[in-house]
Scaffold this motif. Structure first.
Motif, PDB file in Angstrom:
ATOM      1  N   ILE A   7      13.812  36.014 -24.342  1.00  0.00           N
ATOM      2  CA  ILE A   7      13.270  35.312 -25.403  1.00  0.00           C
ATOM      3  C   ILE A   7      13.437  35.772 -26.574  1.00  0.00           C
ATOM      4  O   ILE A   7      13.017  37.341 -26.660  1.00  0.00           O
ATOM      5  N   VAL A   8      13.755  35.206 -27.730  1.00  0.00           N
ATOM      6  CA  VAL A   8      13.920  35.817 -29.016  1.00  0.00           C
ATOM      7  C   VAL A   8      13.163  34.936 -29.916  1.00  0.00           C
ATOM      8  O   VAL A   8      13.280  33.879 -29.864  1.00  0.00           O
ATOM      9  N   ILE A   9      12.140  35.558 -30.897  1.00  0.00           N
ATOM     10  CA  ILE A   9      11.497  34.948 -31.737  1.00  0.00           C
ATOM     11  C   ILE A   9      11.944  35.327 -33.018  1.00  0.00           C
ATOM     12  O   ILE A   9      11.828  36.735 -33.458  1.00  0.00           O
ATOM     13  N   VAL A  10      12.060  34.576 -33.977  1.00  0.00           N
ATOM     14  CA  VAL A  10      12.542  34.709 -35.496  1.00  0.00           C
ATOM     15  C   VAL A  10      11.281  34.315 -36.481  1.00  0.00           C
ATOM     16  O   VAL A  10      11.013  33.089 -36.545  1.00  0.00           O
ATOM     17  N   LEU A  11      10.716  35.342 -37.097  1.00  0.00           N
ATOM     18  CA  LEU A  11       9.669  34.797 -38.004  1.00  0.00           C
ATOM     19  C   LEU A  11      10.062  34.486 -39.211  1.00  0.00           C
ATOM     20  O   LEU A  11       9.170  33.762 -39.987  1.00  0.00           O
ATOM     21  N   ASP A  12      10.991  34.851 -39.555  1.00  0.00           N
ATOM     22  CA  ASP A  12      11.618  34.609 -41.054  1.00  0.00           C
ATOM     23  C   ASP A  12      13.035  34.044 -40.819  1.00  0.00           C
ATOM     24  O   ASP A  12      14.047  34.810 -40.543  1.00  0.00           O
TER      25      ASP A  12
END
Lengths: 311, 390, 192, 97
Positions: C72-77
């Motif tokens: 899983i990859v999460i991109v905050l910006d």
């Protein structure tokens, strides 16, 4: 002000049988400072003449609790002792009042121990730091230090054909300690027990970090007869070569000699300055006098300036 | 009640320090150990501990103040890393010679230069000859458990040696992990409420001189005392570990064997790498390769007999050093393990990998490669650098 | 290892990527998982692209190496996309969650993605509306739970509320805002 | 002293520690090349000698000087120099015999 008679009834902090040179000023300073304490003392010492000569295993001349750690850290070590003392006291595990005293020579105080000293003083530990200042690294054979006065010959700044001993003025550590805003800072010498014990008494009565810089004639490094240790201390004061004064909460109090003698009167008593009196060095001698005069004038000005300040 | 919580290595060490409740802590900030004393300073500020915290101006003074406080009879702790530990070196052997049971949280980090803030073991390894007990941790739980045990070990009157417990910088110090935190009361009971010193500067009725100068006639005897204490501390370390296991369920030793007994190929390692190695071993075993691990937990005293015994039946061994020995013959663990095996009748074939300097990644693939190399150990150089570019 | 999920968070220094990993780690631990959370460390200061990581497992985690193939990859910006290879190492079965007002299809098109499950949520908008500031990491926790199914949402919400209630004893509005943010992101996240 | 057998490491106390004041047993009196002589009839018991002695070798009892500890006195002569009694001092220095 404690009398000698009363002092003589207090427990001796230091025994005979130590291996300092005959006539050494350091143990005189130690005795006069520690005897002034009403509470029991715990002593920390930097590596140096005092420490190596008083603690040659299995013989120790210290009759009070004594700790030696290393050369440059007697102030930090003492701050640890103080922290433990406060911690145990706060926890109800120790119930006596003690005075913590750290000793260091000028090498262990002005130079290699400077950071440790500055840090401990800034942190405000309740301890007295006494520099027994003989103006060079005597323990290792008279090498120059930051406390060595201009013109003195030492083994690492020797007088030679083209150089006349130490070229620089000495560091004014006492004033650096004043700049740490300590509640009590003083200068003293050997040869005036009443002054030194009084200053030690004042220091012990003050809570927080205290610093006393005591000029200590050294037979080996200075070159003089052993019986003159007290005499030379007084001469340093009388010529203003080593002013004696105290700074209580920033307020200066300078002890003035009856007649300020020429500094040459002091210099000529010692081998370390002998070359200054050779033909050709008149200017250097004059420079030293000028430096002493300027320092003295500044000190008097500070005294005048702080006279009205509330302690 | 013991409870499971999420803690980084630094938080775990700080939590152990709170529970140990030392009389004095003197420390100076340095990455990646800073948090340990930062968190602890907050405990002091909130009145959760009895500790006098001395925020010194350098690590040299940190260790110096620790010596003073310990000589005054206090239970004393500090924490540091890398250059900070290097700056303390002068005082470390003094602390052990004076037999002061100071306990240190040391976070393993490369030493300069070039400056690098990441993990390797060169700081701790260079401090291995100063008379300190050294305990390495695979993870936060071990760091926490070992720190508590360290107090008991150091203060034991048969030992009386300063002790450092290490974690791997960032890899453990900054990794949030699930750990079991024991009950405050149980910790106090385990380590004893207060240190019971043999002598103290504050013992005014029995004044002593500590730290006198020894000449040719006494220095040697005092050094042998330290050497004997280090040797004898093995027994205490094991006793304390056993008592800890009995009370709290986690068993530690000088070394730990993982699937080693029947292994054909073994690696020897310290610290966090051991965790990754265990995963690799499981994967290799699933493929029928008999891989194993010897983890060194206690590096000083060096468990030479235990290591020799554990490796006596292994065919091929790779020693992993996260530090170079700067001797042209690999890392320090390799040199000492070779020496430990000198008298073995059946010594394994052995090679050395120096790896992970300055935080260089060590992953499963690299460790699998090491096991691969062990299959044809004869073709391998005595020492090689793992993961470095040619 | 099959029981372990690895997660990578992308953000900028100061945006809370490290905190997001820590928060999610703690939440997972509370619900009985074994966890790791660790940031990537360097001398970078605020604004620089940074990453942080989680391992979440049903068994003790012994690995102590970095995460190169996250599930899983999460991109905050979202401004990081195109500048940082956010899908590096992500397998075709992986999940990408992005804080953006774009739809999953738009993200997929912009990054020319094939495979993967792509989720988007306007975490910044949600946090501004509920907490009053742009703190996308809190709502993204809700989006992550929805997208991953790693934790039971109701339990996670309850646990987070309890923890926040202790931390912000005198500021119940902060607790309320955060919980609302997580809930909204959980409900509003879109995936395909 | 030197004839005694020195303790081995097992016999020594743990650590570099000593009970206070053992240097009293170490005699430095043989360092003297000059020797102080006290003249009690001239002594005014001001104790200047005592407070300036680096070797703690002036013996004082009940606030009065009673003698010199010749086991430890190194013969530096500070006591004689600092003695304020005139015209003849209460401590004088002479060659060590």
């Amino acid at each position: 002000m404690v009398t000698l008679k009363e002092l003589s009834t207090r427990p001796e902090p230091l025994t005979g049988g130590h291996r300092m040179c005959p006539g050494c000023g350091a143990p005189i300073i130690v005795r006069q400072v520690l005897l002034a304490a009403k509470d029991p003392v715990v002593v920390v010492s930097a590596t140096g003449c005092l420490e190596v000569s008083t603690t040659i295993f299995p013989f120790t001349a210290w009759k009070v609790p004594f700790l030696h750690n290393a050369f440059e850290n007697s102030a930090a070590t003492a701050s640890g002792v103080e922290a433990a003392y406060h911690s145990l006291k706060r926890q109800g595990r120790f119930d006596k009042n003690i005075q913590i005293v750290a000793f260091g020579g000028d090498g262990g105080t002005y130079d290699i121990g400077f950071q440790s000293l500055s840090g401990a003083m800034e942190r405000g530990h309740d301890l007295l730091y006494v520099c027994y200042n003989n103006e060079a690294y005597m323990n290792t054979g008279v090498q120059r230090s930051g406390a060595t006065p201009k013109g003195a010959t030492t083994t690492t700044a020797p007088a030679g054909k083209v150089s006349q001993g130490k070229l620089q003025w000495r560091k004014d550590l006492t004033e650096i300690m004043v700049a740490h805003e300590l509640p009590y800072v003083a200068q003293a010498t050997t040869g005036n027990w009443a002054d030194l014990t009084k200053k030690a008494e004042k220091a012990f009565a003050t809570r927080g970090p205290k610093f006393i810089n005591v000029l200590q004639p050294c037979r080996l490094g200075w070159g003089y007869r052993p019986e003159d240790t007290a005499v030379l201390g007084r001469l340093a004061f009388e010529t203003c070569f080593w002013p004696i004064y105290e700074v209580e909460n920033g307020v200066y109090k300078v002890t003035k000699p009856r007649d300020k003698k020429p500094v040459a009167e002091f210099l000529k008593t010692q081998e370390r300055f002998r070359h200054l009196f050779k033909p050709g060095n008149e200017q250097l001698l004059a420079d030293i006098q000028q430096g002493v005069d300027a320092h003295w004038a500044k000190l008097l000005a500070k005294e005048a300036m702080t006279a009205g300040v509330k302690k | 009640m013991a409870k499971f919580v999420a803690k980084t290595g630094n938080e775990a060490m700080a939590e152990a320090m709170r529970q140990i409740n030392p009389d004095v802590v003197a420390a100076y900030p340095i990455t990646p150990a800073t948090e340990v004393v930062m968190i602890f300073a907050k405990y002091v500020a909130d009145g959760l501990v009895n500790t006098e915290y001395v925020p010194v101006e350098s690590e040299h003074s940190a260790m110096s103040a620790c010596v003073g406080a310990s000589a005054a009879g206090g239970r004393v702790m500090t924490g540091t890393s890398s250059q900070g530990l290097v700056y303390m070196y002068e005082i470390l052997p003094i602390a052990s010679a004076l037999r002061l049971p100071i306990v240190m949280c040391e976070v393993n980090r490369a030493i300069s230069g070039p400056i690098n803030i990441h993990c390797d073991h060169s700081d701790t390894m260079a401090a291995r000859d100063f008379g300190w007990i050294q305990i390495f941790s695979e993870n936060s739980q071990e760091a926490y458990d070992s720190l508590i045990q360290a107090v008991r070990i150091a203060e034991n009157h048969d030992v009386l040696l300063p002790t450092m417990v290490t974690t791997d910088g960032f890899i453990i110090s900054h990794c949030l992990d699930k750990i079991e935190v024991l009950d405050d009361k149980d910790i106090t009971a385990f380590i004893g409420k207060d240190r019971k010193p043999n002598n103290s500067l504050l013992d005014l009725d029995k004044p002593t001189t500590l730290g006198s100068i020894d000449l040719q006639d006494y220095y040697f005897e005092h050094r042998v005392q330290v050497a004997e204490a280090i040797k004898n501390s093995k027994k205490t370390i094991i006793e304390v570990a056993n008592e800890f296991a009995k009370k709290f369920g986690r068993q530690y030793g000088l070394i730990e064997e993982y699937k080693l007994a029947d292994a054909d190929y073994a690696i020897v390692a310290l610290g966090s790498t051991c965790g990754t190695a265990k995963v690799v071993i499981d994967e290799l075993r699933a493929k029928g390769i008999k891989a194993g691990l010897l983890k060194i937990r206690v590096y000083r005293p060096f468990p030479a007999e235990e290591i020799a015994q554990a490796l006596s039946k292994i065919k091929n061994v790779a020693v992993l050093d996260r530090a170079d020995g700067w001797a042209g013959q690999g890392g320090p663990a390799y040199a000492e393990i070779k020496a430990a095996l000198y008298k073995s009748k059946t010594p394994p074939k052995m090679i050395n990998f120096v790896y992970g300097l300055g935080g260089r990644e060590i992953d499963k693939d690299q460790l699998a490669h090491v096991y691969d190399c062990l299959k044809n150990i004869e073709q391998q150089p005595d020492v090689q650098y793992l993961g470095v570019r040619e | 290892m099959d029981n372990t999920v690895e997660i990578r968070w992308h953000g900028r220094g100061g945006q809370g990527a490290k905190t997001a990993a820590l928060l999610f780690g703690e939440a997972a631990l509370s619900l009985g998982k074994f966890i790791q959370a660790f940031p990537e460390y360097g001398p970078e200061r605020m604004g620089a692209p940074v990453a942080s990581f989680n391992r979440i497992s049903t068994e003790p985690i012994r690995l102590h190496c970095s995460i190169t193939n996250p599930g899983i990859v999460i991109v905050l910006d979202q401004t990081l996309m195109g500048k940082v290879d956010v899908t590096e190492g992500l397998p075709a079965t992986g999940i990408l969650i992005v804080n953006t007002t774009d739809s999953p299809a738009e993200v997929r098109a912009k990054l020319k993605l094939q495979g993967l499950k792509v989720f988007t949520v306007d975490a910044s908008g949600i946090s501004k509306a509920t907490i009053g500031r742009d703190i996308p990491n809190t709502p993204l926790l809700g989006a992550l739970v929805k997208a991953s199914n790693l934790l039971d949402f109701a339990s996670m919400l309850k646990d987070t509320e309890e923890k926040l209630a202790i931390k912000f004893k005198s500021k119940p509005e902060i607790v309320k805002g955060n919980i609302e943010a997580i809930k909204r992101a959980y409900n509003e996240v879109k995936g395909e | 002293m030197s004839q005694q057998k020195k303790p081995g490491w097992k016999e020594l106390a743990i650590g570099d520690i000593l009970p206070a004041g053992t240097a009293e047993k170490f005699e430095t009196g043989d360092w003297r090349s000059e020797r102080p002589t006290w003249h009690p009839e001239r002594c005014i018991h001001c104790l200047f000698c005592w407070v300036n002695c680096p070797d703690t070798s002036i013996i004082v009892e009940n606030g009065k000087m009673t003698g010199i500890d010749m086991k430890h006195c190194k013969g530096c002569g500070i006591c004689a120099k600092e003695c304020p009694v005139k015209p003849d001092k209460a401590i004088t220095m002479g060659p060590e015999r």
